[in-house]
Design a protein around this motif. Sequence first.
Motif, PDB file in Angstrom:
ATOM      1  N   VAL A  18     -23.005  50.488  19.345  1.00 56.73           N
ATOM      2  CA  VAL A  18     -23.192  51.247  18.105  1.00 56.73           C
ATOM      3  C   VAL A  18     -23.889  52.573  18.398  1.00 56.73           C
ATOM      4  O   VAL A  18     -23.545  53.621  17.830  1.00 56.73           O
ATOM      5  N   VAL A  19     -24.869  52.538  19.299  1.00 55.31           N
ATOM      6  CA  VAL A  19     -25.569  53.775  19.684  1.00 55.31           C
ATOM      7  C   VAL A  19     -24.599  54.779  20.292  1.00 55.31           C
ATOM      8  O   VAL A  19     -24.644  55.986  19.990  1.00 55.31           O
ATOM      9  N   GLY A  20     -23.689  54.299  21.117  1.00 59.49           N
ATOM     10  CA  GLY A  20     -22.717  55.207  21.724  1.00 59.49           C
ATOM     11  C   GLY A  20     -21.638  55.670  20.782  1.00 59.49           C
ATOM     12  O   GLY A  20     -20.978  56.698  21.043  1.00 59.49           O
ATOM     13  N   ALA A  21     -21.417  54.945  19.692  1.00 59.25           N
ATOM     14  CA  ALA A  21     -20.373  55.321  18.735  1.00 59.25           C
ATOM     15  C   ALA A  21     -20.845  56.347  17.724  1.00 59.25           C
ATOM     16  O   ALA A  21     -20.018  56.967  17.038  1.00 59.25           O
ATOM     17  N   ILE A  22     -22.151  56.576  17.577  1.00 62.00           N
ATOM     18  CA  ILE A  22     -22.667  57.497  16.562  1.00 62.00           C
ATOM     19  C   ILE A  22     -22.451  58.970  16.909  1.00 62.00           C
ATOM     20  O   ILE A  22     -22.182  59.781  16.001  1.00 62.00           O
ATOM     21  N   PRO A  23     -22.553  59.431  18.179  1.00 59.93           N
ATOM     22  CA  PRO A  23     -22.387  60.872  18.462  1.00 59.93           C
ATOM     23  C   PRO A  23     -21.077  61.485  17.965  1.00 59.93           C
ATOM     24  O   PRO A  23     -21.118  62.581  17.377  1.00 59.93           O
ATOM     25  N   PRO A  24     -19.884  60.865  18.154  1.00 56.26           N
ATOM     26  CA  PRO A  24     -18.695  61.517  17.566  1.00 56.26           C
ATOM     27  C   PRO A  24     -18.736  61.563  16.043  1.00 56.26           C
ATOM     28  O   PRO A  24     -18.192  62.494  15.427  1.00 56.26           O
ATOM     29  N   VAL A  25     -19.381  60.575  15.427  1.00 55.66           N
ATOM     30  CA  VAL A  25     -19.553  60.609  13.973  1.00 55.66           C
ATOM     31  C   VAL A  25     -20.451  61.782  13.589  1.00 55.66           C
ATOM     32  O   VAL A  25     -20.214  62.472  12.564  1.00 55.66           O
ATOM     33  N   MET A  26     -21.471  62.052  14.380  1.00 52.36           N
ATOM     34  CA  MET A  26     -22.343  63.199  14.112  1.00 52.36           C
ATOM     35  C   MET A  26     -21.577  64.507  14.238  1.00 52.36           C
ATOM     36  O   MET A  26     -21.803  65.449  13.458  1.00 52.36           O
ATOM     37  N   GLY A  27     -20.681  64.584  15.206  1.00 50.12           N
ATOM     38  CA  GLY A  27     -19.870  65.798  15.321  1.00 50.12           C
ATOM     39  C   GLY A  27     -18.964  66.000  14.125  1.00 50.12           C
ATOM     40  O   GLY A  27     -18.795  67.133  13.641  1.00 50.12           O
ATOM     41  N   TRP A  28     -18.382  64.919  13.626  1.00 51.49           N
ATOM     42  CA  TRP A  28     -17.522  65.010  12.449  1.00 51.49           C
ATOM     43  C   TRP A  28     -18.326  65.432  11.207  1.00 51.49           C
ATOM     44  O   TRP A  28     -17.904  66.310  10.453  1.00 51.49           O
ATOM     45  N   THR A  29     -19.478  64.795  11.013  1.00 46.18           N
ATOM     46  CA  THR A  29     -20.296  65.148   9.850  1.00 46.18           C
ATOM     47  C   THR A  29     -20.874  66.549   9.962  1.00 46.18           C
ATOM     48  O   THR A  29     -21.120  67.213   8.945  1.00 46.18           O
ATOM     49  N   ALA A  30     -21.113  67.029  11.189  1.00 51.93           N
ATOM     50  CA  ALA A  30     -21.605  68.402  11.353  1.00 51.93           C
ATOM     51  C   ALA A  30     -20.560  69.410  10.904  1.00 51.93           C
ATOM     52  O   ALA A  30     -20.898  70.484  10.378  1.00 51.93           O
ATOM     53  N   ALA A  31     -19.280  69.077  11.079  1.00 53.52           N
ATOM     54  CA  ALA A  31     -18.217  70.002  10.685  1.00 53.52           C
ATOM     55  C   ALA A  31     -17.853  69.875   9.210  1.00 53.52           C
ATOM     56  O   ALA A  31     -17.593  70.882   8.540  1.00 53.52           O
ATOM     57  N   THR A  32     -17.827  68.651   8.697  1.00 49.14           N
ATOM     58  CA  THR A  32     -17.359  68.429   7.327  1.00 49.14           C
ATOM     59  C   THR A  32     -18.487  68.198   6.341  1.00 49.14           C
ATOM     60  O   THR A  32     -18.337  68.489   5.154  1.00 49.14           O
ATOM     61  N   GLY A  33     -19.598  67.664   6.779  1.00 50.80           N
ATOM     62  CA  GLY A  33     -20.688  67.337   5.880  1.00 50.80           C
ATOM     63  C   GLY A  33     -20.484  66.045   5.118  1.00 50.80           C
ATOM     64  O   GLY A  33     -21.299  65.694   4.258  1.00 50.80           O
ATOM     65  N   THR A  34     -19.430  65.311   5.454  1.00 51.63           N
ATOM     66  CA  THR A  34     -19.139  64.046   4.785  1.00 51.63           C
ATOM     67  C   THR A  34     -18.855  62.968   5.834  1.00 51.63           C
ATOM     68  O   THR A  34     -18.517  63.260   6.987  1.00 51.63           O
ATOM     69  N   LEU A  35     -18.973  61.729   5.417  1.00 48.75           N
ATOM     70  CA  LEU A  35     -18.705  60.579   6.282  1.00 48.75           C
ATOM     71  C   LEU A  35     -17.490  59.847   5.707  1.00 48.75           C
ATOM     72  O   LEU A  35     -17.586  59.075   4.758  1.00 48.75           O
ATOM     73  N   ASP A  36     -16.307  60.096   6.307  1.00 47.12           N
ATOM     74  CA  ASP A  36     -15.079  59.528   5.790  1.00 47.12           C
ATOM     75  C   ASP A  36     -14.386  58.698   6.862  1.00 47.12           C
ATOM     76  O   ASP A  36     -14.960  58.397   7.917  1.00 47.12           O
ATOM     77  N   ALA A  37     -13.116  58.356   6.603  1.00 49.54           N
ATOM     78  CA  ALA A  37     -12.390  57.433   7.479  1.00 49.54           C
ATOM     79  C   ALA A  37     -12.151  58.007   8.870  1.00 49.54           C
ATOM     80  O   ALA A  37     -12.152  57.272   9.869  1.00 49.54           O
ATOM     81  N   GLY A  38     -11.942  59.313   8.978  1.00 46.96           N
ATOM     82  CA  GLY A  38     -11.727  59.913  10.297  1.00 46.96           C
ATOM     83  C   GLY A  38     -12.929  59.760  11.202  1.00 46.96           C
ATOM     84  O   GLY A  38     -12.809  59.492  12.405  1.00 46.96           O
ATOM     85  N   ALA A  39     -14.126  59.930  10.643  1.00 50.00           N
ATOM     86  CA  ALA A  39     -15.343  59.760  11.432  1.00 50.00           C
ATOM     87  C   ALA A  39     -15.496  58.318  11.897  1.00 50.00           C
ATOM     88  O   ALA A  39     -15.879  58.056  13.048  1.00 50.00           O
ATOM     89  N   LEU A  40     -15.167  57.373  11.024  1.00 49.97           N
ATOM     90  CA  LEU A  40     -15.274  55.963  11.400  1.00 49.97           C
ATOM     91  C   LEU A  40     -14.260  55.592  12.472  1.00 49.97           C
ATOM     92  O   LEU A  40     -14.535  54.756  13.339  1.00 49.97           O
ATOM     93  N   LEU A  41     -13.068  56.200  12.431  1.00 49.58           N
ATOM     94  CA  LEU A  41     -12.072  55.915  13.464  1.00 49.58           C
ATOM     95  C   LEU A  41     -12.535  56.414  14.832  1.00 49.58           C
ATOM     96  O   LEU A  41     -12.393  55.713  15.841  1.00 49.58           O
TER      97      LEU A  41
END
Length: 454
Positions: free
Chosen positions: A288-311
């Motif tokens: 889980v710790v290793g899976a969060i950084p790409p989610v942070m990159g997605w949220t940094a660009a979009t400001g939202t947490l959606d299905a693409g970030a989870l994928l």
Amino acid sequence: MSAARRCSPPRALAGLFVWHLKNTGIRQVPCQFVHLCRVANDRLVTFQYFNFLKRMYVTQYNKDLSQRAKPKSDSVASPFCELQQLDQEKKVIHKIRPISPVHQPLSETSSRNELREVKSAAETEGSVAPGRAESKEDRQWKEMKLRLDDLPGILARLSKIKLTALVVSTASAGFAMAPVPFDLTCFLLASLGTGLASCAANSINQFFEVPFDSNMNRTKNRPLVRGQISPLLAVCFAASCGVPGIALLTLGVNPLTGGLGAFNIFLYTCCYTPMKRMSIANTWVGAVVGAIPPVMGWTAATGTLDAGALLLGGILYSWQFPHFNALSWGLREDYSRGGYCMMSVTHPGLCRRVALRHCLALIGLSTLAPVLDMTTWTFPVVSLPINLYISYLAFRFYRDADRSSSRKLFFCSLWHLPMLLLVMFTCKKSLLDKEDKGDLLGGDHGRAVEIRLP
């Protein structure tokens, strides 16, 4: 009386002979001559006996010709040095060429070559002694002194710079895959903040694991274990990285990304690190710790947490199991000495099964990307060969359960992730296609409204 008179003249002559020798000054006559004169009537003097008497005279009474033993000089060196000298002499003797049985005069060239060999052997033997002395000095305890030139390298190893580079690259991939226009300033701030947060988490992790890392060959050369820096300096470095990093993500990017960064530091240092010595569930928490950084990159660009970030997070989550399980399989002895509870040590069968399952899960996650409108359908087709190959290696690891298959799976995972993310980025749907599709949907909706109005 007649017998006595007959014997008296020889005895008188012997006495006269002894008195004559004393008067002439030869006082150092050996006793053997006197004994010879006294027993002259009993036995004859042979030539061999006379030579024996002469040798005794020379060796015992002549001080100029006497043999004296040369006193041996007291050697200061230890008996170990004498043994080394004997060994050197033996080595030099062995290096001399054997003499041919035919007695022929040696040429000048051969004698010169032999002298060169002897000199080279002596030089090599002389160089062995300082090498041994240096090795003894290196083994002695020395005070570790911190120099400013070594500080950047020490801090880089404290922050696990290679792992930090991997974290930053996955966060950059998440930022690049976001369906928004690329913002260079936001990208740089997000990458810098993520890197600082990773440095802080890795430094705190090493601070907590010093007594356990000292028992492992893989981690015994870390800076805190060797005492190259103090624990206070390590904590100060972690704070100087963590606080600015989280502040940069929160104020410079958005609060959602900053919150994810702070949560990831807490999860890595306060949950994953102590769980490594308690339960095998630490592997799932670490994933889980290793899976969060790409989610942070997605949220940094979009400001939202959606299905693409989870994928993206799911792909990183599944990739870590074959990567880490294959790595830990070759380090089972080290983890046992360190007191860590790992699947490869306590549940080896589960370790191999989990690696195979998540390799197969990567195929399904790659198929979901075009379904979520992140990529085209080319991505699952192009990524299928590399996903099948890592799944094949995972099956070999599950079947053979040896060190060779685990090493192949580990090294494959090193190039599999960047290759998969690169293919995913090349197959990403462009922003214009999504806008055109949105316009078409909006136009159809308007037409339906117009039809319903009359």
